[in-house]
Design an enzyme around this catalytic site. Structure first.
Site, mmCIF file in Angstrom:
data_model
loop_
_atom_site.group_PDB
_atom_site.id
_atom_site.type_symbol
_atom_site.label_atom_id
_atom_site.label_comp_id
_atom_site.label_asym_id
_atom_site.label_seq_id
_atom_site.Cartn_x
_atom_site.Cartn_y
_atom_site.Cartn_z
ATOM 1 N N GLY A 50 0.785 -1.237 0.000
ATOM 2 C CA GLY A 50 0.000 0.000 0.000
ATOM 3 C C GLY A 50 0.810 1.276 0.000
ATOM 4 O O GLY A 50 0.238 2.368 0.048
ATOM 5 N N TYR A 55 -0.359 -2.258 -12.108
ATOM 6 C CA TYR A 55 -1.799 -2.388 -12.371
ATOM 7 C C TYR A 55 -2.196 -1.834 -13.741
ATOM 8 O O TYR A 55 -3.317 -1.369 -13.911
ATOM 9 C CB TYR A 55 -2.617 -1.723 -11.254
ATOM 10 C CG TYR A 55 -2.272 -2.250 -9.879
ATOM 11 C CD1 TYR A 55 -2.602 -3.554 -9.527
ATOM 12 C CD2 TYR A 55 -1.585 -1.477 -8.952
ATOM 13 C CE1 TYR A 55 -2.270 -4.059 -8.279
ATOM 14 C CE2 TYR A 55 -1.243 -1.976 -7.703
ATOM 15 C CZ TYR A 55 -1.587 -3.264 -7.373
ATOM 16 O OH TYR A 55 -1.241 -3.767 -6.133
ATOM 17 N N GLU A 95 4.445 -6.389 1.731
ATOM 18 C CA GLU A 95 4.086 -6.828 0.367
ATOM 19 C C GLU A 95 3.904 -5.646 -0.557
ATOM 20 O O GLU A 95 2.795 -5.389 -1.030
ATOM 21 C CB GLU A 95 2.757 -7.598 0.418
ATOM 22 C CG GLU A 95 2.776 -8.833 1.260
ATOM 23 C CD GLU A 95 1.381 -9.357 1.532
ATOM 24 O OE1 GLU A 95 0.413 -8.567 1.530
ATOM 25 O OE2 GLU A 95 1.255 -10.562 1.735
ATOM 26 N N PRO A 96 4.958 -4.905 -0.863
ATOM 27 C CA PRO A 96 4.796 -3.772 -1.776
ATOM 28 C C PRO A 96 4.597 -4.247 -3.216
ATOM 29 O O PRO A 96 5.259 -5.191 -3.660
ATOM 30 C CB PRO A 96 6.119 -3.018 -1.627
ATOM 31 C CG PRO A 96 7.103 -4.056 -1.198
ATOM 32 C CD PRO A 96 6.341 -5.072 -0.393
ATOM 33 N N CYS A 113 -14.604 1.972 -28.221
ATOM 34 C CA CYS A 113 -15.922 2.540 -28.506
ATOM 35 C C CYS A 113 -16.621 2.844 -27.199
ATOM 36 O O CYS A 113 -17.560 2.134 -26.819
ATOM 37 C CB CYS A 113 -16.729 1.541 -29.311
ATOM 38 S SG CYS A 113 -16.676 1.943 -31.023
HETATM 39 N N1 LLP Z 1 -0.975 -7.103 -0.208
HETATM 40 C C1 LLP Z 1 -2.300 -7.277 -0.334
HETATM 41 C C2 LLP Z 1 -2.974 -8.240 0.525
HETATM 42 C C3 LLP Z 1 -3.017 -6.534 -1.278
HETATM 43 O O1 LLP Z 1 -4.321 -6.706 -1.379
HETATM 44 C C4 LLP Z 1 -2.333 -5.611 -2.107
HETATM 45 C C5 LLP Z 1 -3.060 -4.848 -3.113
HETATM 46 C C6 LLP Z 1 -0.950 -5.471 -1.962
HETATM 47 C C7 LLP Z 1 -0.303 -6.233 -0.990
HETATM 48 C C8 LLP Z 1 -0.136 -4.527 -2.801
HETATM 49 O O2 LLP Z 1 -0.523 -3.222 -2.653
HETATM 50 P P1 LLP Z 1 0.347 -2.036 -3.315
HETATM 51 O O3 LLP Z 1 1.671 -1.998 -2.614
HETATM 52 O O4 LLP Z 1 0.503 -2.349 -4.736
HETATM 53 O O5 LLP Z 1 -0.476 -0.838 -3.085
HETATM 54 N N2 LLP Z 1 -5.922 -2.192 -8.813
HETATM 55 C C9 LLP Z 1 -5.711 -1.108 -7.851
HETATM 56 C C10 LLP Z 1 -4.902 -1.550 -6.688
HETATM 57 C C11 LLP Z 1 -5.510 -2.713 -5.960
HETATM 58 C C12 LLP Z 1 -4.640 -3.169 -4.842
HETATM 59 C C13 LLP Z 1 -5.092 -4.488 -4.360
HETATM 60 N N3 LLP Z 1 -4.285 -5.044 -3.331
HETATM 61 C C14 LLP Z 1 -5.041 0.050 -8.564
HETATM 62 O O6 LLP Z 1 -4.860 -0.017 -9.777
HETATM 63 O O7 LLP Z 1 -4.745 1.059 -7.934
#
Ligand code: LLP
Length: 443
Positions: free
Chosen positions: A248, A390, A290-291, A361
């Site tokens: 996150g 993403y 978990e980045p 479209c």
């Molecule tokens: N760990 C878990 C359990 C998660 O659900 C996620 C993201 C991450 C780690 C990684 O999060 P990050 O570091 O990438 O923020 N599709 C959306 C983002 C959905 C994130 C879902 N979970 C977007 O395009 O912004």
């Protein structure tokens, strides 16, 4: 457009990434093209591992592969010493095909199927992040049948809501994910998990959201998880050796966004762990994170060729590119903002404000509303930055548009890591039943 990592404007006035002129990349690989700055991805991986090493705590940095899951990326994460978080058989298969060490793979998801669990057990992955009771009982049963003992974390919702887009907040009580600490279901889950002969309960997992710019949410979650750990120790004599705080960590997509440096997030987390977990167990827990986005997000740039345009006097000028919501659904889904520049005339002065449309479209197929560019012509090369996370992983074939290629660039060499889909790929899974081919005779 802000220039991230190795991006720069070269003496031909072209955008260059990883020592590769983007106009040359356009000629060599075609567009749309995802370009990944390999050095920047490696740098981000190292920022995490170095910050954790400095904390003195035991740790694992698991790359959240959902952000961008292809075999080359799994290999790169492996080389950088990261672990890997997967959420489906497809991500698991990609990692295994890439030779990622199974014992460093963590399996997430709120609805793992029996087949996925079997596959992960057969591969002997390192850890399951168990989301709910049905999964817990199913995992115990399958592990018992296979005579395996399986390491697990329990996913908990600590009741912390991160300051982010509501669709990507997951830490609050009203969430499809995990066992709630507040209503007692997490406590019951620990009790149940600890009594399962084939499950080894390592600890807890908490993920509070995505694209987070402050540390307070993480600190609050750590405090709640630590309080819960104390309750569990007192009530059930269970102690945790691992606490996974999810991902996150935010990145800068556009001007005005001010994420923290990776080391600041890590320091805030490790300090909070030292503060709140002191004395709960003889040793402080190992910390996992978990980045996803912060590893690959700003390392990605999408190159598009400009096609048509439509100038509506006194309203706006639409400039259409050869991709759109199929390769980047984030503006349509989350109203995400992006920056862009004309990669083939990057030094020219700004002359007009235009809006970048895709080729689907659908009126909602817009990539950027109002971006200042030099006068744009057909054939120009447009670069949209920060598309590493993403974008490819959420790309679709809407309108039967083919998914673009992905190229890793480094030291002047562009290396294809995903081939562009072909027209044959588009119909590869189609089947026309014979009865549709039969001529219908009207009586
Ligand atoms: N760990 C878990 C359990 C998660 O659900 C996620 C993201 C991450 C780690 C990684 O999060 P990050 O570091 O990438 O923020 N599709 C959306 C983002 C959905 C994130 C879902 N979970 C977007 O395009 O912004």
């Amino acid at each position: 457009m802000f220039l991230h990592g190795t991006s720069r404007i070269n003496d031909r006035g072209h955008l260059e990434i990883g020592g590769c002129d983007t106009v040359d990349l356009q000629a060599q690989f075609g567009t749309p093209l995802y370009v990944v700055d390999e050095q920047l991805v490696r740098q981000r991986c190292r920022e995490y591992t170095e910050a954790f090493k400095a904390s003195g705590l035991k740790f694992q940095v698991a790359y959240a592969s959902k952000a961008f899951c292809v075999m080359a990326m799994c290999r790169l994460a492996e080389e950088e010493g990261l672990s890997l978080d997967v959420v489906s058989d497809g991500e698991l298969y990609t990692a295994l095909q890439a030779g990622f060490p199974a014992d460093r793979i963590h399996f997430h998801g709120n609805n793992k199927t029996p087949d996925e669990i079997e596959m992960a057990l057969d591969a002997r992955i390192g850890c399951f992040v168990v989301d709910n009771e049905i999964e817990l009982r199913m995992l115990q049963a399958i592990a018992a049948r296979k005579e395996q003992r399986v390491k697990i974390l329990l996913r908990v919702t600590p009741g912390v809501e991160a300051h982010t887009h509501e669709y990507i907040s997951t830490g609050q009580t009203d969430s499809k994910f995990g066992f709630d600490i507040g209503n007692g279901s997490a406590y019951e889950a620990v009790k149940l998990a600890a009594s399962q002969p084939n499950l080894e309960l390592l600890g807890l997992h908490s993920h509070i959201g995505s694209q987070i710019f402050e540390v307070e949410g993480f600190q609050m979650a750590i405090q709640r998880v630590a309080e819960f750990s104390r309750t569990v120790k007192e009530g059930l004599s269970v102690t945790f050796s691992v606490i996974n705080l999810g991902g996150g960590f935010g990145i800068r997509y556009v001007e005005g966004e001010t994420p923290l440096h990776v080391s600041q997030y890590v320091q805030a987390i490790t300090d909070a762990v030292k503060l709140h977990f002191e004395g709960i167990a003889p040793e402080l827990p190992e910390i996992w994170v978990e980045p996803g986005r912060s590893i690959v997000g700003d390392a990605g740039t999408t190159l598009y060729t400009v096609g048509t345009s439509k100038d509506i006097p006194d309203v706006r000028k639409y400039v259409a590119v050869d991709g759109g919501m199929t390769d980047n659904p984030r503006p349509a889904l989350y109203e995400s903002k992006y920056e862009a520049l004309l990669a083939n005339r990057a030094n020219e002065p700004v002359e007009e404000t235009v809006s970048i449309a895709g080729k689907c479209c659908e009126s909602g197929d817009m990539l950027i509303w109002d971006v200042e560019l030099p006068k744009v012509d057909s054939g120009d090369l447009l670069a949209v930055s920060c598309t590493g996370a993403y974008n490819y992983s959420m790309a679709s074939n809407y309108n039967r548009i083919r998914k673009p290629a992905v190229v890793f660039v480094k030291d002047g060499v562009g290396q294809l890591v995903v081939r562009r889909e072909s027209l044959e790929d588009i119909v590869r899974h189609d089947v026309v039943p014979e009865r549709i081919n039969k001529q219908t005779v009207l009586s």
